[in-house]
Scaffold this motif. Structure first.
Motif, PDB file in Angstrom:
ATOM      1  N   GLY A   1       0.803  -1.263  -0.026  1.00  0.00           N
ATOM      2  CA  GLY A   1      -0.198   0.043  -0.060  1.00  0.00           C
ATOM      3  C   GLY A   1       0.788   1.265  -0.083  1.00  0.00           C
ATOM      4  O   GLY A   1       0.613   2.197  -0.873  1.00  0.00           O
TER       5      GLY A   1
ATOM      6  N   VAL B   1      -4.415   5.798   2.260  1.00  0.00           N
ATOM      7  CA  VAL B   1      -3.745   4.594   2.610  1.00  0.00           C
ATOM      8  C   VAL B   1      -3.923   4.370   4.233  1.00  0.00           C
ATOM      9  O   VAL B   1      -3.767   5.165   5.072  1.00  0.00           O
ATOM     10  CB  VAL B   1      -2.205   4.446   2.374  1.00  0.00           C
TER      11      VAL B   1
ATOM     12  N   SER C   1      -2.008   1.538   6.285  1.00  0.00           N
ATOM     13  CA  SER C   1      -0.785   0.599   6.017  1.00  0.00           C
ATOM     14  C   SER C   1      -0.870   0.067   7.658  1.00  0.00           C
ATOM     15  O   SER C   1      -0.431   0.689   8.412  1.00  0.00           O
ATOM     16  CB  SER C   1       0.338   1.208   5.802  1.00  0.00           C
TER      17      SER C   1
END
Length: 654
Positions: free
Chosen positions: A121, A135, A137
């Motif tokens: 990602g 994102v 993560s």
């Protein structure tokens, strides 16, 4: 909400990637943002249960959610080549752009994932596709060499070969014939088996931090990330350093959260307290994908769960503590406590000359590299057995509580009587009953003294200064407890030992404990997980787990045997029947580091009606004086007929 279990994405080279799509009702009449999870772990069976805890809920809140099998894995066409390869990342950018161009998408895409999906990602965000706006993560890294399952401080992690075996097993079973048809699924399977890469050899041949590892390491390209990043990790996970690394270095909007969790999404962690990931993530998506003015961008830049001291327990399932928040980590004053090392003391500067021999029994209490909550005793145990084989520097009992927040640092002057050596540093909480609880650890291959790009031979008995960064932590040592810094020259089987015995001579050093002024921190809270959809499974056979150490006092041979039969279950949605099992046998003679060896085996199968496919992966590795010897084999059967068998071997100079 509509669900398509095999939604195809055709790439520019004609390769079809398989995706499962959860489609919100709004998308029938209007465009919506999209959230993707992009993995090799087989959406039809490998992550199906976990996917159903999240993606349907996000779809019910107005997001098109796609769980995409990467090229050559699961139900996707093509061939798998390596983790985070150029092909994988190029495909990922194309997938993001393809989704953004669909008639039902408003052009905004987010990506989430843990571990592999957490890695790729942020790697995809580093390529800055215009459509990628946000994102999340989890269980991730910024440095593929120094903070992954392969190497740590330049030393090869024991699980490097374990991951080679595990990943080969994961990717060895066929696509689902119910989705692709038996003929096509079988053809894809046999082609993918024939092109299975021997990654154990590749990873070991890149023993320095060269371009192979720099590829995909976002610490090389921090400034290129433009999407808003929420990075999350757990202190009982092997990946605990990315949160502050990103908060301190990214220029894009970024926030970090460190919880008490294992290697899991924070709503399904096996270590409590779990949190409401659904609404936490939805707040992030709503801000950056829907432009809702919800104030998410003003949330604290770093939130951490300060662990309280507890008795060591390798199977603990809950950790007491408190959440704190730092509004702006970059501008908040840090407070470092520097403790000099003395003659087995911590906090008093005095001359000492301490010999440390590498004892192969040190490491028994290490626990697993990243606990999943599946096996017995995955977490670190009472450290006293390892402390007794190390040079220990103890403080006096603390006069008040002390909070450590960040990465402890050890600086120590030493020499080795051989041309190579290792330093493993452990920071421990010594409780009033004498038990020793691991707080954090770090390590260094002494040949990497000048950097990780190339290993250099040491001069015998040359005095050198070594700096070792320990893993990030958030920990409260109570009044009356002691701090202990333990230094050893080996840590088997967490890492592979040097190929010959050596002795370190320690003469001077300091321990630096990082923290933040408590007046600049605030308390914070997270809600517990919401009730979420679970996928129905029928248990056909219960699994069993076992872990046992044995030391032969006559031969000095130390053996660790681990077994995990994960049972047999039927997915009552798809009809697939799956099972898997593994065994590991780690062995070493206490006085002979060149006797280190491991053998591990994985079996895996999937069944539908009267058709069944099964595979077996066997990996063996020995660490000799000057080489690593590795062997790996893969065998596959369709029903009772063997359809594939291949073996690999390599000898790699240390």
């Amino acid at each position: 909400m509509m669900i398509d279990p095999d939604y195809g994405i055709t790439l520019s080279d004609g390769t079809r990637l398989s995706a499962k799509l959860w489609f919100p009702e709004e998308a029938k009449i209007d465009t919506v943002p999209a959230i993707i999870e992009y993995l090799p772990y087989r959406k039809s069976d490998g992550t199906a249960a976990r996917d159903d805890t999240m993606h349907p809920w996000f779809a019910s809140n107005g997001y098109a959610c796609l769980r995409v099998d990467r090229r050559g894995t699961g139900d996707s066409e093509g061939l798998y080549d390596d983790e985070y390869s150029e092909q994988e990342l190029s495909d990922g950018v194309e997938v993001i752009n393809w989704i953004a161009d669909q008639s039902w998408c408003n052009g905004s895409v987010g990506i989430q994932g843990i571990s592999w999906g957490g890695f790729n990602g942020v790697q995809l965000a580093a390529r800055a596709p215009e459509a990628l706006k946000a994102v999340i993560s989890i269980g991730t890294t910024v440095d593929r060499y120094n903070d992954d399952i392969h190497y740590k401080g330049g030393i090869q992690v024991g699980e490097n070969i374990g991951w080679a075996a595990t990943s080969m097993s994961w990717l060895s079973v066929p696509p689902d014939p119910a989705l692709l048809g038996h003929h096509k699924a079988r053809h894809m399977w046999l082609e993918q088996l024939e092109n299975t890469p021997f990654l154990a050899s590749r990873w070991m041949r890149h023993s320095d931090r060269d371009d192979y590892w720099k590829h995909g390491s976002i610490c090389e390209t921090y400034d290129s990330l433009q999407a808003a990043v929420l990075v999350i990790g757990g202190q009982h996970d092997g990946y605990r350093n990315a949160m502050l690394a990103m908060v301190e270095n990214l220029k894009c909007p970024v926030q970090g959260i460190m919880g008490p969790w294992s290697h899991k999404y924070p709503h399904i962690s096996t270590i409590e307290p779990s949190i409401d990931y659904h609404n936490l993530a939805l707040r992030w998506w709503d801000k950056w994908l829907k432009n809702i003015d919800n104030g998410a961008e003003n949330d604290p830049s770093y939130r951490a769960y300060i662990l309280d001291s507890v008795a060591p327990d390798p199977s603990l399932d809950e950790r007491p503590g408190d959440w704190i928040a730092v509004k702006d980590w970059s501008t908040t004053d840090k407070e470092n406590t520097v403790l000099p090392l003395g003659d087995n003391t911590l906090g008093n500067r005095e001359a000492f000359d301490i010999k440390v021999k590498a004892d192969m029994a040190c490491g028994k209490a290490s626990g697993e590299f990243f606990p999943f909550g599946f096996g017995p005793g995955e977490l670190p145990d009472d450290q006293r057995c390892d402390d007794n084989l190390s040079a220990c520097f103890d403080s006096v009992p603390l006069q008040g509580d002390q909070i450590i927040l960040g990465s402890p640092e050890v600086s120590i002057k030493l020499s080795s009587n051989k041309a190579r050596g290792q330093v493993i540093a452990r920071l421990c909480d010594v409780r009033p009953d004498g038990s020793s609880m691991l707080i954090s650890l770090g390590m260094l291959d002494l040949r990497n003294l000048e950097g990780f790009e190339v290993k250099q031979t040491l001069n015998h008995d040359q005095k050198i200064e070594v700096n070792v960064s320990l893993d990030q932590t958030a920990y409260r040592i109570p009044e009356g407890h002691k701090l202990r810094l333990a230094i050893s020259g080996s840590y088997w089987p967490f890492v592979w030992p040097e190929g010959e015995n050596f002795t370190l001579t320690l003469t001077e050093g300091t321990l630096t404990l990082p923290s933040v002024n408590p007046d600049l921190c605030t308390t914070c809270t997270f809600s517990p997980p919401i009730a979420y959809q679970t996928r129905p499974y029928k248990k056909l056979r219960q699994g069993t787990e076992a872990k046992q150490w044995h030391e032969d006092t006559e031969t000095g041979r130390i053996t660790l045997e681990i077994s995990g039969d994960h049972g047999r279950q039927k997915d009552e949605v798809s009809g697939l029947v799956t099972e898997s099992a593994m065994t590991e046998r780690w062995s070493i003679r206490r006085g002979d580091p060149a006797s280190a060896e491991v053998e591990m085996a994985w079996t895996r199968s999937m069944k539908r009606d009267d058709w069944e496919a099964s595979t077996k992966v066997v990996a063996r590795m020995r660490g000799l004086k000057d080489t690593f010897e590795i062997e790996q084999s893969l065998t596959a059967w369709e029903n009772d007929t063997q359809v594939f068998d291949k073996s690999w071997a390599d000898s790699i100079e240390r």
